[in-house]
Design an enzyme around this catalytic site. Structure first.
Site, mmCIF file in Angstrom:
data_model
loop_
_atom_site.group_PDB
_atom_site.id
_atom_site.type_symbol
_atom_site.label_atom_id
_atom_site.label_comp_id
_atom_site.label_asym_id
_atom_site.label_seq_id
_atom_site.Cartn_x
_atom_site.Cartn_y
_atom_site.Cartn_z
ATOM 1 N N HIS A 120 12.227 20.814 -5.846
ATOM 2 C CA HIS A 120 12.701 22.148 -6.216
ATOM 3 C C HIS A 120 12.100 23.158 -5.245
ATOM 4 C CE1 HIS A 120 14.215 20.630 -10.078
ATOM 5 N NE2 HIS A 120 13.095 19.927 -10.132
ATOM 6 N N ALA A 145 0.673 -1.009 -5.303
ATOM 7 C CA ALA A 145 0.647 -0.500 -6.672
ATOM 8 C C ALA A 145 0.326 0.984 -6.727
ATOM 9 C CB ALA A 145 -0.388 -1.284 -7.488
ATOM 10 N N ALA A 163 -2.025 0.668 -1.897
ATOM 11 C CA ALA A 163 -2.047 1.060 -3.301
ATOM 12 C C ALA A 163 -2.596 2.475 -3.453
ATOM 13 C CB ALA A 163 -2.904 0.079 -4.102
ATOM 14 N N LYS A 186 -3.261 1.275 10.571
ATOM 15 C CA LYS A 186 -3.070 0.115 11.442
ATOM 16 C C LYS A 186 -1.653 0.167 12.019
ATOM 17 C CE LYS A 186 -3.588 -4.956 11.619
ATOM 18 N NZ LYS A 186 -4.597 -4.925 12.692
#
Length: 330
Positions: A120, A145, A163, A186
């Site tokens: 928005h 995750a 993660a 990396k």
């Protein structure tokens, strides 16, 4: 502002601002309400095949049988999601897809990943407008995750998002990004093909001969993805190495040239369920990084039942479980 012709859904996929005053804006709410109703059945599914059928209904196209999705799975629209072949999407992911989400073949997506295509404007007078930008996850990418992918981004082929990362910029192919906001840690990783003898993401190819298979080590990558340092993990390992040795009744490290395995943390075991590597003849086993509380729930009382469960699962694929410090295996 999006001035493209066509219905509001075509304009959403084209990207840009959709004003709240657009005469077709109510159609968005109608579609979202329909998806909410279908999502109840999706998240009540009792097997992966049923999940594929229910989600196919939501996104409006058949999901290939090689693709696996775990519920709960959350989407506010669904019709702008495209999912390729051999994709794995773990539990509790959120896809806000009004702007379009494309998941190409062979992509791995960890639990609680959020892919967002909707924004928005900051201007309070325009804040109810939708600002839509498509997200594309290219082939063979791996999203760790609880990572968040923000609108308008491309996650490059073979790349890895660690993660917990919050991705605010495009991720180039063959790179690993981590952090908030995500930064490249990396570069120039490539994937491994047995016939080509090239490197895999985070993999150290030591040697290859006709009589010896390669030693594979992806410990460093595993630590990056869960945010735990190697030094801290070694300290944990020292606390239970003696107990583990007694349990295995083994003092025999495997010669390095005979080791070929991949690594994951016990708490992330869902990520390797029916993983393609389990079917690959190049991989003979797995290192599993256990938390101390998994093996010693009470001080001085060791419980290796969880290890036995992991061993039984790997054994069903004719793989070994390899302890990362002693080098011994079951």
């Amino acid at each position: 502002m999006n001035q493209n012709k066509g219905n509001i859904f075509d304009r959403m996929l084209a990207g840009g601002l959709i004003p709240f005053t657009d005469p077709e804006y109510p159609k968005i709410f109608e579609a979202v309400s329909h998806t909410i109703n279908l999502s109840v059945a999706l998240n009540s599914s009792t097997n992966v095949e049923e999940i594929r059928v229910r989600l196919s209904e939501i996104i409006g196209q058949k999901i290939d049988e090689s693709t696996t999705i775990f519920t709960p799975f959350h989407t506010n629209f669904g019709r702008h999601i495209q999912i390729g072949k051999n994709v794995f999407i773990n539990h509790a992911c959120t896809f806000l897809d009004l702007g379009g989400i494309t998941i190409e073949d062979d992509v791995l997506i960890g639990p609680k990943v959020s892919i967002i295509t909707e924004n928005h404007p900051v201007n309070p007078n325009e804040r109810k407008m939708l600002d839509l930008r498509a997200v594309i996850i290219k082939r063979n990418a791996w999203i760790g995750a609880n990572a968040t992918i923000l609108p308008g981004l491309v996650i490059g082929e073979n790349s890895v998002v660690a993660a917990g990362a919050v991705v605010t910029k495009d991720v180039p192919p063959n790179t690993i990004v981590a952090g908030v906001p995500a930064k490249i840690i990396k570069k120039n990783i490539t994937y491994y093909t047995a016939a080509q003898n090239i490197k895999a993401p985070g993999v150290n190819l030591i040697s290859m001969t006709e009589s010896k298979i390669v030693r594979i080590s992806i410990v460093a990558l595993s630590f990056l993805l869960v945010g735990t340092s190697i030094r801290a993990q070694q300290k944990l390992s020292e606390r239970y190495i003696d107990a583990y040795k007694k349990y295995l009744n083994a003092t025999c490290p495997i010669p390095k040239d005979e080791i070929q395995h991949f690594v994951y943390f016990a708490r992330d075991r869902e990520l390797i369920i029916d993983h393609p590597l389990l079917h690959h003849p190049m991989f003979t086993g797995a290192q599993i990084m256990y938390a101390w509380k998994d093996l010693e729930p009470q001080k001085g009382q060791y419980d290796f039942s969880i290890l036995n469960q992991d061993y039984a699962y790997l054994k069903s694929y004719h793989k070994k479980i390899i302890y990362p410090v002693t080098g011994c295996h079951l």
